[in-house]
Design an enzyme around this catalytic site. Structure first.
Site, short mmCIF file in Angstrom:
data_model
loop_
_atom_site.label_atom_id
_atom_site.label_comp_id
_atom_site.label_asym_id
_atom_site.label_seq_id
_atom_site.Cartn_x
_atom_site.Cartn_y
_atom_site.Cartn_z
N SER A 184 -2.31 -1.06 -7.26
CA SER A 184 -1.78 -0.12 -8.26
C SER A 184 -0.64 0.70 -7.69
O SER A 184 -0.59 0.98 -6.49
CB SER A 184 -2.91 0.82 -8.70
OG SER A 184 -2.40 1.93 -9.42
N TYR A 188 -9.20 6.93 -7.29
CA TYR A 188 -8.88 5.56 -7.72
C TYR A 188 -7.74 5.00 -6.86
O TYR A 188 -7.85 3.91 -6.30
CB TYR A 188 -8.48 5.54 -9.20
CG TYR A 188 -7.77 4.25 -9.59
CD1 TYR A 188 -8.47 3.05 -9.60
CD2 TYR A 188 -6.42 4.23 -9.90
CE1 TYR A 188 -7.83 1.86 -9.92
CE2 TYR A 188 -5.78 3.05 -10.23
CZ TYR A 188 -6.49 1.86 -10.24
OH TYR A 188 -5.85 0.69 -10.55
N LYS A 236 -7.74 1.88 -3.85
CA LYS A 236 -6.83 0.73 -3.79
C LYS A 236 -6.09 0.72 -2.44
O LYS A 236 -5.86 -0.35 -1.85
CB LYS A 236 -5.82 0.78 -4.95
CG LYS A 236 -6.45 0.51 -6.31
CD LYS A 236 -6.96 -0.92 -6.40
CE LYS A 236 -7.46 -1.28 -7.77
NZ LYS A 236 -8.00 -2.67 -7.84
#
Length: 334
Positions: A124, A149, A153
């Site tokens: 991302s 989040y 990643k």
């Protein structure tokens, strides 16, 4: 060639499976339906006239991954299985680290056991954190993430870097997605999260159909032309097709890790998205300004020239296409 797709019924996974099947690949899929629906499997079959060989289960379950590898001669793994809501990750960080990081460790362990050494990992743009210079290129620093989040990643990216450094036979592509939106032209598959949508486009679409009363625009005091956050939105079908180019690239290289941004190179604000959606679909979107969300940043858009040059891939669909296709999906699935 057999491709193992984790998170195969999710938003990005389902569209990628369609492109893989249409391109002639055999697809083996895994999902636990934590943020998707079983009916997506039938819709993929309706679009392609082909079936995924499907397994229901969790990426943290080493036994089911072993079974998949034993049952199938897997050539390449594409990993989409992750929690992805920024705000939710701030509230439930441990769940995100377990689901998004531990699952990949389990996957790699099983891949090594079965000598499967080609992987495409869905990362991302959040790994870049807050950048002062736009557009964002792959060689810009990562690590200043603003939410769990994004950090999850980033952790996996570091794990994959270490993996490739330790084993030069491993071939890994990391795709850093910007903001996938829209739906398949058929209207059969699209972004349909369980519960209240965490992402902008599906929320706008549900307000347009009166399923939701009003859109919250989180913050209008960002350092942008209209005060709302600016993002690089990319049509989901363009994003899915990039994985076909990724497969070709993995089959060409001898080993190592490659990283590519997937975006359009254009930034659009939340209000621009709302206005384009209204014009494209002749609807009215009710919205109100709400406080900023924790972890959000002002501006983020991609330089995708590396993917264009090395993968011969480029995004072809524009913001109006994204808005029309997203609305078409919601209308057909009310």
């Amino acid at each position: 060639m057999k491709i193992f797709v984790t998170g195969c019924t999710g938003y990005i996974g389902s569209h990628t499976c369609v492109e893989l099947l249409n391109a002639g690949y055999e697809v083996v899929g895994l999902d636990n339906f934590s943020n998707s629906k079983r009916e997506v499997l039938d819709k993929i079959k309706e679009i392609t006239n082909k079936e995924i060989k499907f397994y229901e289960g969790d990426m943290l379950d080493e036994n089911i991954l072993d079974k998949i590898m034993n049952d199938n001669n897997i050539d390449i793994v594409i990993d989409f299985a992750a929690f992805k809501a920024v705000g939710d990750s701030v509230e439930h960080p441990i769940s995100y680290y377990i689901n998004n990081v531990s699952s990949v460790l389990t996957l790699i362990k099983v891949m090594q056991k079965h000598n499967v050494k080609k992987l495409i990992f869905s990362s991302s743009a959040t790994v870049y954190g807050k950048q002062e210079i736009m557009p964002i290129t792959e060689d810009m620093p990562v690590g200043n993430t603003t939410n769990p989040y994004g950090t999850s990643k980033l952790f996996v990216e570091h794990i994959l870097e270490d993996l490739c450094a330790s084993d030069n036979e491993f071939k890994v592509i990391i795709f850093r997605y910007f903001n996938p939106v829209g739906a398949h032209k058929s209207g059969l598959i699209g972004e349909n999260p369980n519960g209240i949508p965490a992402n902008l486009m599906p929320f706008i679409a549900k307000v347009a159909t009166k399923e939701l009363e009003c859109l919250n625009v989180f913050g209008n005091d960002y350092n942008t032309p209209d005060g709302t956050g600016v993002r690089d939105y990319i049509h989901i079908v363009d994003l899915a097709k990039a994985h076909l180019s990724g497969i070709q690239k993995l089959n060409e290289i001898k080993g190592g890790l490659l990283i590519y941004n997937l975006g359009t190179g254009h930034g659009y604000s939340v209000l621009e998205m709302i206005n384009t959606f209204e014009k494209a679909n002749n609807v009215k979107i009710n919205y109100k300004i709400a406080p900023r969300r924790s972890g959000d940043i002002d501006v983020c858009f991609a330089d995708s020239s590396k993917a264009q040059k090395e993968l011969n891939w480029t995004a072809t669909l524009d913001l109006e296409d994204m808005c029309k296709d997203a609305y078409n999906f919601v209308i057909k699935n009310k």
